[in-house]
Design a protein around this motif. Structure first.
Motif, PDB file in Angstrom:
ATOM      1  N   PRO A  55       4.287   4.120   9.232  1.00  0.00           N
ATOM      2  CA  PRO A  55       3.274   5.052   8.719  1.00  0.00           C
ATOM      3  C   PRO A  55       3.306   6.427   9.401  1.00  0.00           C
ATOM      4  O   PRO A  55       3.214   7.445   8.724  1.00  0.00           O
ATOM      5  N   ASP A  56       3.444   6.454  10.740  1.00  0.00           N
ATOM      6  CA  ASP A  56       3.438   7.767  11.414  1.00  0.00           C
ATOM      7  C   ASP A  56       4.701   8.567  11.098  1.00  0.00           C
ATOM      8  O   ASP A  56       4.670   9.772  10.940  1.00  0.00           O
ATOM      9  N   GLN A  57       5.820   7.828  10.961  1.00  0.00           N
ATOM     10  CA  GLN A  57       7.066   8.512  10.560  1.00  0.00           C
ATOM     11  C   GLN A  57       6.933   9.060   9.151  1.00  0.00           C
ATOM     12  O   GLN A  57       7.433  10.140   8.843  1.00  0.00           O
TER      13      GLN A  57
ATOM     14  N   LYS B 130       7.433  12.792   7.872  1.00  0.00           N
ATOM     15  CA  LYS B 130       8.358  13.041   6.772  1.00  0.00           C
ATOM     16  C   LYS B 130       7.656  13.836   5.662  1.00  0.00           C
ATOM     17  O   LYS B 130       8.205  14.785   5.119  1.00  0.00           O
ATOM     18  N   LYS B 131       6.427  13.425   5.327  1.00  0.00           N
ATOM     19  CA  LYS B 131       5.674  14.125   4.280  1.00  0.00           C
ATOM     20  C   LYS B 131       5.402  15.565   4.676  1.00  0.00           C
ATOM     21  O   LYS B 131       5.492  16.475   3.852  1.00  0.00           O
ATOM     22  N   GLU B 132       5.056  15.744   5.942  1.00  0.00           N
ATOM     23  CA  GLU B 132       4.799  17.113   6.405  1.00  0.00           C
ATOM     24  C   GLU B 132       6.053  17.959   6.296  1.00  0.00           C
ATOM     25  O   GLU B 132       6.008  19.115   5.901  1.00  0.00           O
ATOM     26  N   GLN B 133       7.182  17.335   6.644  1.00  0.00           N
ATOM     27  CA  GLN B 133       8.432  18.075   6.554  1.00  0.00           C
ATOM     28  C   GLN B 133       8.759  18.417   5.095  1.00  0.00           C
ATOM     29  O   GLN B 133       9.134  19.533   4.778  1.00  0.00           O
TER      30      GLN B 133
ATOM     31  N   ALA C 265       6.419   7.126  -1.253  1.00  0.00           N
ATOM     32  CA  ALA C 265       6.627   6.945   0.180  1.00  0.00           C
ATOM     33  C   ALA C 265       7.920   6.167   0.413  1.00  0.00           C
ATOM     34  O   ALA C 265       8.300   5.321  -0.385  1.00  0.00           O
ATOM     35  N   ASP C 266       8.589   6.477   1.505  1.00  0.00           N
ATOM     36  CA  ASP C 266       9.819   5.779   1.860  1.00  0.00           C
ATOM     37  C   ASP C 266       9.444   4.472   2.561  1.00  0.00           C
ATOM     38  O   ASP C 266       8.874   4.491   3.650  1.00  0.00           O
ATOM     39  N   PRO C 267       9.742   3.316   1.961  1.00  0.00           N
ATOM     40  CA  PRO C 267       9.294   2.030   2.533  1.00  0.00           C
ATOM     41  C   PRO C 267       9.989   1.705   3.859  1.00  0.00           C
ATOM     42  O   PRO C 267       9.514   0.860   4.618  1.00  0.00           O
ATOM     43  N   ALA C 268      11.097   2.373   4.151  1.00  0.00           N
ATOM     44  CA  ALA C 268      11.844   2.063   5.371  1.00  0.00           C
ATOM     45  C   ALA C 268      11.184   2.663   6.620  1.00  0.00           C
ATOM     46  O   ALA C 268      11.561   2.340   7.731  1.00  0.00           O
ATOM     47  N   LEU C 269      10.184   3.561   6.410  1.00  0.00           N
ATOM     48  CA  LEU C 269       9.610   4.265   7.549  1.00  0.00           C
ATOM     49  C   LEU C 269       8.258   3.689   7.956  1.00  0.00           C
ATOM     50  O   LEU C 269       7.514   3.167   7.128  1.00  0.00           O
TER      51      LEU C 269
END
Ligand SMILES: [Zn+2]
Lengths: 187, 207
Positions: free
Chosen positions: B131-133, B137-140, B125-129
């Motif tokens: 949870p909803d972002q 992002k994961k969906e994308q 997971a990207d720590p800068a984002l």
């Protein structure tokens, strides 16, 4: 620049590798055509989404698995260093060297036997009993030759890009080695 | 990255291969450490399947090790193209075997989708984002991975080499042994296909 040909230039336009004149005509078309501008925006975002996909780290077992497979490969000598014929030939003479006294004794007996056979019929029995020592020697020689074959056999010289040969090597290697080892152990 | 350091990187691989040819086992270990993530990423993104990716990455490294004595250091970008050439060939075989299996057993693409989901689930997971972002992002990422899997092999390979592995057009051309023009037009075509597949996912307003 038309709506149908502009897409062919999307990558070059995105990466700024078009000749100045062509780049200008793409830019002009995009400014005047909202449809193509929208397609180009989508193009750019898709490429950027692709480029931003995260790296995938190998699992914890990756290195250990690989080390085991490398160790198995390590047990075989590198293919190019010693050509198969040299290796077999060299070992053969080495072998003859260490058994030189046996070979020369047997040869001496054979020469004497032939000589005696030619002169006296009743010595045939003696010479055949002498030959009894041969099978033992031969079986030892044979076993050693099998061992050195197993060192060189799994290698063929050109397998860099040939999957078939690689697969063959993979599967031939353990069979040959273990059969050679177990024969060696038993004899 | 300055040009000089890129060249040094390539020279390092050549130097390590040279040491490997002299029988220094540690040198090949360094090759493995330097390139294992790139190889696993390349194959996993190409095939959409992490487990097969690890197997084929190991197989690629084994082949490189066995062929080490035939490797000729030429500086420039030879090592990278050599490595990806070996891995690409293994992937082509895998894709062809899969196609054959699919034709024989009529495997549905659901299987493929599940594999792709696995792959996304294991991505960090990207720590800068927020949870909803992160979810978006994961969906994308999942959609992008699925889209890659839908591309024909001849387009998929050059695209992944270029946009995920970051090879130059010349390197892709050398890796796949295809003319530069062919590689450039295939990559553009592949990106256009990807754009059409991702239309519902990426929003053109977001910049
Ligand atoms: Zn237009």
């Amino acid at each position: 620049m038309s709506c149908t040909t502009i897409e062919d230039n999307f990558s070059d336009y995105l990466e700024d590798s078009l000749p100045a004149k062509l780049r200008q005509s793409v830019a002009d078309h995009l400014r005047s055509c909202p449809n193509c501008q929208r397609e180009f925006d989508l193009f750019q975002q898709s490429v950027s989404a692709l480029q931003q996909l995260p790296e995938i780290e190998p699992s914890a077992f990756f290195d250990t698995d690989l080390q085991i497979q490398l160790a198995l490969t390590e047990m075989m000598p590198p293919p190019e260093r010693v050509p198969i014929l040299d290796q077999v030939g060299g070992k053969f003479w080495q072998l003859i060297g260490s058994w030189r006294w046996v070979v020369s004794t047997v040869l001496a007996f054979v020469v004497i036997a032939v000589y005696l056979m030619a002169t006296r019929i009743d010595v045939v029995l003696v010479s055949s009993s002498e030959k009894q020592s041969n099978p033992q020697v031969q079986s030892i020689e044979k076993r050693d030759l099998v061992d050195e074959d197993s060192d060189s056999f799994p290698f063929s010289s050109d397998s860099m890009f040939d999957p078939a040969v690689e697969i063959q090597q993979n599967y031939v290697f353990p069979t040959v080695t273990y059969s050679a080892l177990s024969t060696g152990g038993r004899l | 990255m300055p040009r000089n350091s890129i060249e040094n990187e390539f020279c390092l691989d050549d130097r390590l291969m040279l040491q490997c040819q002299k029988g220094e086992a540690e040198a090949f270990n360094q090759i493995v450490q330097r390139h294992r993530t790139a190889l696993v990423t390349f194959i996993a993104r190409l095939l959409g399947d992490r487990e097969t990716a690890e197997d084929l990455a190991q197989e690629s490294l084994l082949r490189m090790y066995r062929a080490a004595n035939r490797y000729k250091a030429e500086g420039s970008t030879k090592f990278t193209t050599w490595m990806y050439h070996i891995a690409s060939n293994l992937c082509k075989n895998e894709l062809r075997n899969r196609n054959r299996r699919q034709r024989h057993f009529m495997v549905q693409t659901d299987d493929q989708l599940r594999l792709d989901q696995d792959l996304i689930a294991t991505a960090p997971a990207d720590p800068a984002l927020q949870p909803d972002q992160q979810l978006v992002k994961k969906e994308q990422q999942s959609a992008v991975q699925n889209a890659i899997s839908l591309l024909p092999e001849t387009y998929r390979l050059p695209l992944v080499l270029r946009d995920i592995q970051g090879l130059s057009y010349n390197q892709v051309s050398a890796t796949l042994k295809l003319p530069l023009g062919t590689v450039k037009s295939r990559i553009n075509r592949a990106r256009l296909m990807l754009k059409d597949l991702l239309k519902p996912v990426v929003s053109p307003t977001e910049r």
